[in-house]
Design a protein around this motif. Structure first.
Motif, PDB file in Angstrom:
ATOM      1  N   PRO A  67      25.205  61.266  12.447  1.00  0.00           N
ATOM      2  CA  PRO A  67      26.016  62.490  12.475  1.00  0.00           C
ATOM      3  C   PRO A  67      25.403  63.482  13.460  1.00  0.00           C
ATOM      4  O   PRO A  67      24.180  63.553  13.588  1.00  0.00           O
ATOM      5  N   ARG A  68      26.248  64.249  14.124  1.00  0.00           N
ATOM      6  CA  ARG A  68      25.762  65.165  15.160  1.00  0.00           C
ATOM      7  C   ARG A  68      26.586  66.443  15.160  1.00  0.00           C
ATOM      8  O   ARG A  68      27.811  66.398  15.073  1.00  0.00           O
ATOM      9  N   GLY A  69      25.897  67.577  15.263  1.00  0.00           N
ATOM     10  CA  GLY A  69      26.576  68.856  15.423  1.00  0.00           C
ATOM     11  C   GLY A  69      26.594  69.214  16.888  1.00  0.00           C
ATOM     12  O   GLY A  69      27.119  68.470  17.707  1.00  0.00           O
ATOM     13  N   ALA A  70      25.967  70.342  17.245  1.00  0.00           N
ATOM     14  CA  ALA A  70      25.986  70.778  18.642  1.00  0.00           C
ATOM     15  C   ALA A  70      24.801  70.226  19.434  1.00  0.00           C
ATOM     16  O   ALA A  70      24.677  70.499  20.625  1.00  0.00           O
ATOM     17  N   ASP A  88      30.297  62.573  16.073  1.00  0.00           N
ATOM     18  CA  ASP A  88      30.293  63.964  16.524  1.00  0.00           C
ATOM     19  C   ASP A  88      31.301  64.753  15.683  1.00  0.00           C
ATOM     20  O   ASP A  88      32.501  64.485  15.730  1.00  0.00           O
ATOM     21  N   LEU A  89      30.811  65.721  14.938  1.00  0.00           N
ATOM     22  CA  LEU A  89      31.665  66.403  13.958  1.00  0.00           C
ATOM     23  C   LEU A  89      32.358  67.643  14.511  1.00  0.00           C
ATOM     24  O   LEU A  89      32.950  68.420  13.765  1.00  0.00           O
ATOM     25  N   CYS A  90      32.339  67.796  15.848  1.00  0.00           N
ATOM     26  CA  CYS A  90      32.846  69.040  16.429  1.00  0.00           C
ATOM     27  C   CYS A  90      34.356  69.219  16.284  1.00  0.00           C
ATOM     28  O   CYS A  90      34.860  70.319  16.464  1.00  0.00           O
ATOM     29  N   ARG A  91      35.084  68.144  15.955  1.00  0.00           N
ATOM     30  CA  ARG A  91      36.542  68.315  15.782  1.00  0.00           C
ATOM     31  C   ARG A  91      36.936  68.546  14.319  1.00  0.00           C
ATOM     32  O   ARG A  91      38.126  68.666  14.020  1.00  0.00           O
ATOM     33  N   SER A 133      19.948  79.671  17.865  1.00  0.00           N
ATOM     34  CA  SER A 133      21.000  78.992  18.625  1.00  0.00           C
ATOM     35  C   SER A 133      22.393  79.305  18.090  1.00  0.00           C
ATOM     36  O   SER A 133      23.346  78.572  18.343  1.00  0.00           O
ATOM     37  N   GLY A 134      22.509  80.408  17.338  1.00  0.00           N
ATOM     38  CA  GLY A 134      23.751  80.755  16.633  1.00  0.00           C
ATOM     39  C   GLY A 134      25.015  80.744  17.484  1.00  0.00           C
ATOM     40  O   GLY A 134      26.100  80.492  16.972  1.00  0.00           O
ATOM     41  N   LEU A 139      27.609  74.892  11.758  1.00  0.00           N
ATOM     42  CA  LEU A 139      27.196  75.138  10.374  1.00  0.00           C
ATOM     43  C   LEU A 139      26.790  73.833   9.684  1.00  0.00           C
ATOM     44  O   LEU A 139      25.899  73.829   8.840  1.00  0.00           O
ATOM     45  N   GLY A 140      27.409  72.722  10.062  1.00  0.00           N
ATOM     46  CA  GLY A 140      26.986  71.432   9.514  1.00  0.00           C
ATOM     47  C   GLY A 140      25.530  71.139   9.875  1.00  0.00           C
ATOM     48  O   GLY A 140      24.745  70.689   9.037  1.00  0.00           O
ATOM     49  N   GLY A 141      25.185  71.426  11.120  1.00  0.00           N
ATOM     50  CA  GLY A 141      23.803  71.251  11.563  1.00  0.00           C
ATOM     51  C   GLY A 141      22.867  72.210  10.841  1.00  0.00           C
ATOM     52  O   GLY A 141      21.751  71.844  10.465  1.00  0.00           O
TER      53      GLY A 141
END
Lengths: 457, 457
Positions: A67-70, A88-91, A133-134, A139-141
């Motif tokens: 799993p990956r955030g930003a 990649d959870l960005c969507r 890094s806000g 938020l998942g990360g």
């Protein structure tokens, strides 16, 4: 991955949400750490159900799922060190609900920290952890690494704000943990098994966050100290005085030197600088706390005490702290930033120990950090293409970890373990605790498909 | 227990720390709930090592081991429902360290809550959770049940203050979790696996607690409301205004009636009363918040708004809330007190639902609780010797749990599950979460020797 697996994965998420192109694989091979390794494919799932199906396939074959955030993590936690599939959870990035009357927000993992900030601002509320890094991190990360930031002393870290989660377990089952409520004592605390687990125990697909009213008054000040001991005694005396500042940052002499030489800031040759902020609903409350703090500074030989009289002056004081990282980075081609944390009274000792350690290896370094919660950021500059310098850096970091643990501290206050600190986890935790962590991993992910190779588990 | 087992146990702890006398077995057969069952023996261990040896013996035979604090729990969590050995932790009761500069206290599990309060008071610090049984309950029990209290809205619950633990695992291994620091992101959060686990996963033998400076200024006020809707809208509007009061208690019309009739307090016939406290470092800060709250009260049809002008007046306002439980208890021979919790905006709905449910069963009841964190305490009076009344009470409680879960709430905000709520746990948690809890139990205690029969696990 076996022949046909990629096609099957693309079938689950749709072709537009699948990639195995070289440029994407290179992009997904690294995060903000020094580590890198290419995955075999990546997907942008759009639902928990898709993730569930992928995890079932991953167990069958098996193949790793990361799993990956930003990708802003500093420890390599999002690096696919065993290959496999990037998730990649960005969507999955909607703010699902903001319920001020219930003092909570419901968000998906791909929401960027600052987007939640913007959404909460009109209500006068905020989500306090405030990682550096806000502006880009998700938020998942934040939940997966138990992220923290500059206001930790007063407001705590991500863990303190997670009320509940929706999680896809490694075997594909979807569950909900925690409650929609401010508190619960109902059964085991499943929520916090996943907070800080760095994507190794489940994929977080929904987060219920407690939120806070944003303080309406702040005071900001800065003081300089002729010795680390004076600065350290100030930190201890502030806590004894009963004041918990919203910010209590310390900068060492190297940081001050860098700010003077690289950023042209007019600082005398002192051993430490402290930047402090107090807050409350009223100016009187913020000022009362600041007066006590300044009294403490005076009693501990501070010089150059400067209290901001306006927002612009406060911003100017903040500039030193904000510039510290980027200015220090100019001293080397590469740099490593750690986040060792000790009991607050040991902050000056740790500053001295770290300085002694890194000086031995003759690499440029600065140390600054959150004195208010004992979290220091030593940053060591080096040239990664020089094996000798890289080795020196690694030796210095290892000694810093050993010193921190000797002082009753923790390897990481807010970045997490990932790959970078995995070899050192046993310095901090006893053999039984290490075994217990392995048991938790085995219980949830017996085939070790989820983010394998992290935390040395 | 097999022949010789009792002797072997006595050999571990010493004869003076062992009992199987009838009077002791009767005493250890109950807690503050309706449940009771006799153990076969009890010990007062004095070290983690003794507990470790006993747990190894318990696994070999096997026999149940039930850790116990002060026995003030309301759910039967300390009742030895399967017999076995009571592990009374009251002799492991030292405050090991108070480190104000590090903002923490290190305590043993048998320390009474109020003893820590007294020890912290000279420093101007406190441990905020403040359970109602604080004068007698132990900190080990607080951690095991994730106890909370009247200041939960602003200050949170026990879970938010546990930095680390020493735990004897069911297999006898001793480990340390967490850190001596304000924050850590190092490995899985083992600490919070044990917080709220009600003695089913390990025996807590040392606790590192974060502590807070005690506010130096408070304001107290009370308001009466012609309807539940007005009271509920006030609670929501206070949160929207950005004020988080340190206390925000609601009392229903039955409670008010009891206070009028049983305690001779001069209250008109209204639907609800709210008691509110604000705090801060300065009088100005506490007053600023209180003014906003009183404004909200006025906008929502409150009558009889009374703001305390002195400590004595504040104490008088508090008297209504403090007397509520004991005055209500006069209405029946026995009573059951629940702690259902919902999102704050649902508090008036839950009050109405509970009133409707209990009225159907024709039993006297009152409802009061912590509106500020959504935690209500319906208290139903009945005669336990009357099977019909007992059945009615049980039906009412079950319906209250169902209504709470329907409203997105939790069965328990601060008391825990124990025996009393074990049959209802699955109303709140989905099948996967229930299974995950069972897996955690099995991972740590495969022979089910530690506090068996609790949480229906």
């Amino acid at each position: 991955m076996k022949t046909g697996t990629k096609e099957a994965i693309a079938g689950v998420v749709g072709k537009n949400n699948f990639t195995d192109s070289l440029i994407d694989m290179v992009s997904y091979s690294y995060d903000a750490s020094d580590h890198n390794h290419r995955p075999e494919a990546a997907v942008w799932p759009t639902s928990a159900e898709q993730i569930s199906k992928i995890l079932v396939m991953a167990n069958e074959e098996p193949f790793p799922v990361i799993p990956r955030g930003a990708g802003t993590g500093l420890t390599g936690a999002a690096v696919p060190v065993k290959g496999g599939l990037i998730l990649d959870l960005c969507r999955i990035n909607k703010i699902l609900d903001i319920r001020i009357g219930d003092r909570l927000a419901v968000v998906q993992p791909g929401v960027v920290y600052s987007d939640l900030e913007k959404a909460l601002a009109p209500y006068g509320f905020f989500f306090p952890p405030d990682p550096a890094s806000g502006k880009v991190c998700t938020l998942g990360g934040n939940v997966a690494t138990n992220a923290g930031g500059i206001r930790g002393a007063k407001y705590g870290v991500t863990r303190d704000y997670v009320l509940g989660l929706e999680v896809v377990l490694p075997d594909g089952r979807i569950t909900r943990t925690g409650a929609n409520c401010m508190k619960t004592s109902s059964g085991y605390d499943l929520t916090r098994i996943f907070v800080g687990s760095e994507g190794t125990l489940g994929v977080i697909t929904e987060i219920i966050l407690k939120i806070d009213p944003r303080p309406t008054a702040t005071r900001t000040a800065r003081a300089l100290f002729p010795s680390l001991k004076d600065a350290g005694q100030s930190v201890t005396a502030i806590t004894h005085s009963g004041i918990i500042p919203s910010v209590l940052e310390i900068l060492d002499c190297n940081t001050i030197k860098v700010l003077r030489e690289q950023a042209g800031m007019d600082f005398p040759d002192v051993e430490a600088m402290i930047l402090v902020e107090t807050d409350g609903y009223t100016e009187g409350e913020a000022s009362f706390q600041m007066e006590k703090i300044i009294e403490v500074f005076r009693e501990n030989n501070a010089t150059g005490i400067q209290e901001a009289e306006s927002a612009a002056e406060a911003e100017e004081l903040w500039r030193a702290r904000r510039s510290a990282g980027s200015m220090a980075a100019k001293l080397g081609i590469n740099n490593v930033s750690e986040d060792v944390t000790v009991p607050m009274s040991r902050v000056p000792d740790l500053l001295e120990r770290i300085s002694g350690i890194v000086a031995k290896y003759d690499l440029p370094f600065v140390i600054f950090g959150h004195a208010g919660d004992g979290n220091l950021h030593p940053r060591i500059m080096y040239d990664r293409s020089d094996p000798e310098q890289t080795l020196q850096m690694e030796k210095a970091v290892e000694e810093i970890f050993m010193a921190t643990c000797e002082m009753g501290g923790t390897l990481t206050g807010e970045h997490g373990i990932g790959l970078a600190k995995a070899p050192y986890l046993k310095l901090e935790h006893d053999a039984v605790a290490m075994d217990l962590m392995r048991s938790v991993k085995k219980m949830l992910d017996p085939n070790n498909i989820l983010n394998p190779g992290k935390m040395s588990l």
